[in-house]
Design a protein around this motif. Sequence first.
Motif, short mmCIF file in Angstrom:
data_model
loop_
_atom_site.label_atom_id
_atom_site.label_comp_id
_atom_site.label_asym_id
_atom_site.label_seq_id
_atom_site.Cartn_x
_atom_site.Cartn_y
_atom_site.Cartn_z
N ALA A 1 0.85 -1.20 0.17
CA ALA A 1 -0.05 -0.17 0.14
C ALA A 1 0.78 1.31 -0.07
CB ALA A 1 -0.79 -0.12 1.32
N VAL A 2 0.20 2.46 -0.38
CA VAL A 2 1.04 3.71 -0.25
C VAL A 2 1.19 3.92 1.01
CG1 VAL A 2 0.66 6.03 -0.75
CG2 VAL A 2 -0.08 4.61 -2.36
N ARG A 3 2.29 4.23 1.63
CA ARG A 3 2.73 4.61 3.17
C ARG A 3 2.93 5.93 3.13
NH1 ARG A 3 7.05 -0.10 2.54
NH2 ARG A 3 6.70 0.61 0.41
N TYR B 1 -0.95 3.78 6.37
CA TYR B 1 -1.10 2.93 5.01
C TYR B 1 -2.31 3.72 4.27
CZ TYR B 1 2.03 -0.11 6.77
OH TYR B 1 3.22 -1.15 7.30
N GLY B 2 -2.09 3.88 3.07
CA GLY B 2 -3.05 4.53 2.18
C GLY B 2 -3.80 3.59 1.25
N TRP C 1 6.47 12.45 4.54
CA TRP C 1 7.06 11.78 3.29
C TRP C 1 5.82 10.64 2.77
CZ3 TRP C 1 10.86 13.05 0.31
CH2 TRP C 1 11.82 13.82 0.77
N THR C 2 5.73 10.57 1.59
CA THR C 2 4.90 9.40 1.29
C THR C 2 5.51 8.44 0.15
OG1 THR C 2 2.92 10.88 1.08
CG2 THR C 2 2.79 8.92 -0.44
N CYS D 1 -1.86 -0.97 -3.57
CA CYS D 1 -0.89 -0.96 -4.80
C CYS D 1 -1.58 -1.89 -5.82
CB CYS D 1 0.15 -1.23 -4.70
SG CYS D 1 1.18 0.32 -3.63
N GLU D 2 -1.90 -1.82 -7.00
CA GLU D 2 -2.33 -2.49 -7.98
C GLU D 2 -1.12 -2.95 -8.82
OE1 GLU D 2 -5.65 -3.70 -9.07
OE2 GLU D 2 -6.48 -2.70 -7.13
N PHE D 3 -0.77 -4.15 -9.01
CA PHE D 3 0.34 -4.90 -9.68
C PHE D 3 -0.04 -5.55 -10.90
CE2 PHE D 3 2.52 -4.00 -5.73
CZ PHE D 3 3.41 -3.12 -6.10
#
Length: 91
Positions: free
Chosen positions: A33-35, A85-86, A59-60, A89-91
């Motif tokens: 996830a975005v942190r 956590y935001g 920071w992100t 993430c899609e991979f």
Amino acid sequence: MRKLRGLLLSIIVLLFLFTPMFVPTEKAKAVTAVRHYKVYYTTCIVGPPIPEGELIGEWTRECDGTWIGWGTMPGSACSYYSLTYGDLCEF
């Protein structure tokens, strides 16, 4: 006769142990996830005269590994951070 039975039993046990290695399975996907980091000052032996707990960086960490923000990086000397956590993430 005992040796033959022991040998056959050993072969059967080895087959059961190693068969899962050769069966194709679906690969696990990493879930990240975005942190978002908020960096705060903590007292040091040697450091600037900043009040403890003052925000000194934000920071992100994006899904692709890039950093976006300002100030002191997370993990730097004389600092601690809070992490949230935001979006996943899609991979």
